[in-house]
Design a protein around this motif. Structure first.
Motif, PDB file in Angstrom:
ATOM      1  N   TRP A 140      37.983  52.913  -8.528  1.00 26.05           N
ATOM      2  CA  TRP A 140      38.577  53.812  -9.523  1.00 26.05           C
ATOM      3  C   TRP A 140      38.974  55.141  -8.885  1.00 26.05           C
ATOM      4  O   TRP A 140      40.073  55.659  -9.110  1.00 26.05           O
ATOM      5  CB  TRP A 140      37.589  54.038 -10.657  1.00 26.05           C
ATOM      6  N   LEU A 141      38.064  55.710  -8.071  1.00 20.85           N
ATOM      7  CA  LEU A 141      38.371  56.970  -7.387  1.00 20.85           C
ATOM      8  C   LEU A 141      39.528  56.805  -6.402  1.00 20.85           C
ATOM      9  O   LEU A 141      40.401  57.676  -6.294  1.00 20.85           O
ATOM     10  CB  LEU A 141      37.120  57.479  -6.655  1.00 20.85           C
ATOM     11  N   ARG A 143      42.001  54.604  -6.466  1.00 20.17           N
ATOM     12  CA  ARG A 143      43.273  54.462  -7.180  1.00 20.17           C
ATOM     13  C   ARG A 143      43.727  55.799  -7.758  1.00 20.17           C
ATOM     14  O   ARG A 143      44.922  56.103  -7.767  1.00 20.17           O
ATOM     15  CB  ARG A 143      43.127  53.433  -8.297  1.00 20.17           C
ATOM     16  N   ARG A 144      42.766  56.592  -8.225  1.00 17.68           N
ATOM     17  CA  ARG A 144      43.122  57.889  -8.800  1.00 17.68           C
ATOM     18  C   ARG A 144      43.649  58.842  -7.738  1.00 17.68           C
ATOM     19  O   ARG A 144      44.625  59.559  -7.970  1.00 17.68           O
ATOM     20  CB  ARG A 144      41.897  58.484  -9.490  1.00 17.68           C
ATOM     21  N   GLN A 145      43.014  58.867  -6.569  1.00 17.85           N
ATOM     22  CA  GLN A 145      43.434  59.771  -5.511  1.00 17.85           C
ATOM     23  C   GLN A 145      44.740  59.323  -4.862  1.00 17.85           C
ATOM     24  O   GLN A 145      45.572  60.153  -4.489  1.00 17.85           O
ATOM     25  CB  GLN A 145      42.332  59.891  -4.453  1.00 17.85           C
ATOM     26  N   GLY A 147      47.030  57.425  -6.310  1.00 18.34           N
ATOM     27  CA  GLY A 147      48.099  57.307  -7.294  1.00 18.34           C
ATOM     28  C   GLY A 147      48.649  55.907  -7.415  1.00 18.34           C
ATOM     29  O   GLY A 147      49.648  55.677  -8.088  1.00 18.34           O
ATOM     30  N   GLU A 149      47.859  52.365  -8.878  1.00 13.42           N
ATOM     31  CA  GLU A 149      46.984  51.640  -9.782  1.00 13.42           C
ATOM     32  C   GLU A 149      46.721  50.206  -9.346  1.00 13.42           C
ATOM     33  O   GLU A 149      45.827  49.544  -9.878  1.00 13.42           O
ATOM     34  CB  GLU A 149      47.577  51.643 -11.201  1.00 13.42           C
TER      35      GLU A 149
END
Length: 364
Positions: A140-141, A143-145, A147, A149
C-alpha cells in the motif's frame, strides 16, 4: 402508481419543489441506507476475524507438519552445534542418527519435538499471518509513493516484509525456543531432566531468572532477518518468475503444482539457512550458558562450561577455540532438514488455506 413514481422522480430532480410525502420518502430511503451500512459494518469484523483465524490455523498446521517430518535431523543439528570438540559423540549425519537410535531408541530421535511443535505452531501461525499483513501494508505504501496502483512487491520489499514477520514471530515465542534447545540436548544419562516445556520454563525462571528465558535473543533477531526474509522473498519471487516466464510448459494463468512449489520452497530454505546459520550456532550456545548441568550434557563428562558475556564474545571464543568451521557445525543435517522443512511448510500452508477457503493469499 404512475403518479407516485412521478412524484418520486420530481423529488429526486428537485427536492425543494415537492410535497411533504416525497420528502418523507427520501428520508426513509436515506435511513434504510444507513441501516444497511450499519448491518454490513457488524458483519465485516466477524468475517475478517474468521479469515484471520483460518489463516492462523493454516500457519500453525504448516509449522507442526513440517517440523515433525524432520524432527530427528533437527535434534541432531542442535547436538552437533553444542557438543564438546574434545569429546565427540556425534560425528556426522548418518553416524549421529545411528548413535541416537542405538542409545536412546525411536523416542530419542523425536526428543524435544513435542516442545518444538508447541513453539513452532504459534510461531508459524504468527509468522505467516504477520507476513501477509506486513506485505499488504508495504505494498500500500509502495503504491502510494510510486503513484502506480498496479505496482507489485519487489524482492527487496518482500525481504522487508519477511524480516518483520520473522522478528515478530520469533520474539513472541522465544522462551519456548530457549527451553526447547535444552530439552533437545538432554540424553538418557543426564543428571537432571526437564520433564516438559512448562516444567523447563518454570525451572529456568526459578533458578536463573526471567532474563535467562531470552538468552541468545539478539543473534536470533539478527539471524531471523536474512533467514525468514530470504525464505519469503526467494519463494515468492521464484513463483512469480515461473508464472510470468512460463517455462516448462506452464500456462499463462496456470497455478503452480505442488512439486513446483516444493522446489521453490526448497530453494528458498537453502539460501536462507546458509546465510543465517552461524548466528543460529551462537544462539544455541548462548542458550546453554547458566545451566548448571550443561557441562555434563553438551560438553562431555568432566568438561567445563564456557561463559559468554554477549554475542560478540560468543563468536570470538567459538572461533578462537574451535576455528571458523565451528560456526557451521551441524550444517549438513540442517541442510538435509531445512529443504524439506521449508518446502513442506509453504505447501502445507497454501493447501490448508485452500481447504479452509481463506481469501487472503501470500501473494496477490
Amino acid at each position: 402508481m404512475a403518479l407516485s413514481m412521478e412524484r418520486v422522480r420530481r423529488a429526486i430532480v428537485d427536492p425543494h419543489d415537492n410535497d411533504e410525502w416525497a420528502m418523507d420518502l427520501l428520508r426513509a430511503v436515506n435511513l434504510r441506507g444507513r441501516a444497511n451500512a450499519r448491518e454490513e459494518g457488524v458483519k465485516a469484523p466477524g468475517h475478517a476475524l474468521l479469515s484471520i483465524s483460518k489463516s492462523l490455523v493454516a500457519g500453525g498446521v504448516a509449522g507442526g507438519v513440517s517440523r515433525t517430518a524432520v524432527a530427528p535431523l533437527e535434534r541432531l543439528k542442535i547436538l552437533l552445534q553444542v557438543q564438546n570438540p574434545h569429546n565427540i559423540q556425534y560425528n556426522g549425519t548418518i553416524q549421529g542418527l545411528k548413535y541416537i537410535w542405538r542409545t536412546e531408541g525411536l523416542r530419542g530421535l523425536f526428543k524435544g519435538n513435542g516442545t518444538n511443535c508447541a513453539r513452532i505452531v504459534p510461531n508459524s501461525a504468527v509468522k505467516f499471518f504477520s507476513y501477509e499483513q506486513a506485505s499488504s501494508g508495504i505494498l500500500w505504501l509502495y503504491r502510494r509513493q510510486s503513484g502506480n496502483e498496479d505496482a507489485q512487491l519487489t524482492p527487496v520489499l518482500r525481504l522487508g516484509a519477511g524480516a518483520c514477520a520473522g522478528i515478530i514471530a520469533m520474539s513472541a515465542t522465544y522462551p519456548m525456543d530457549m527451553v526447547r534447545g535444552r530439552i533437545t540436548v538432554q540424553t538418557a544419562n543426564s543428571p537432571y531432566q526437564y520433564r516438559g516445556m512448562f516444567h523447563a520454563l518454570s525451572t529456568v525462571y526459578r533458578q536463573e531468572g526471567f532474563r535467562a528465558l531470552y538468552k541468545g535473543w539478539l543473534p536470533s533477531v539478527i539471524g531471523v532477518v536474512p533467514y525468514v526474509g530470504l525464505n519469503f522473498s526467494v519463494y515468492e519471487s521464484l513463483k512469480d518468475w515461473l508464472i510470468k516466464s512460463r517455462p516448462f510448459g506452464l500456462g499463462e494463468d496456470q497455478e503452480l503444482g505442488v512439486v513446483t512449489r516444493l522446489a521453490c520452497g526448497a530453494a528458498a530454505g537453502t539460501v536462507g539457512q546458509t546465510v543465517a546459520y552461524p548466528l543460529d550456532v551462537i544462539r544455541r550456545r548462548m542458550q546453554m550458558v547458566g545451566w548448571k548441568d550443561a557441562s555434563t550434557i553438551v560438553r562431555g563428562q568432566g568438561g567445563n562450561s564456557v561463559e559468554y558475556t554477549g554475542m560478540i564474545d560468543a563468536f570470538r571464543k567459538t572461533v578462537h577455540s574451535e576455528g571458523f568451521g565451528a560456526l557451521y557445525k551441524g550444517l549438513v543435517p540442517n541442510s538435509v532438514k531445512v529443504v524439506p522443512s521449508i518446502a513442506i511448510a509453504f505447501v502445507s500452508y497454501e493447501v490448508v488455506k485452500d481447504i479452509l477457503g481463506v481469501e487472503m493469499r501470500i501473494s496477490d
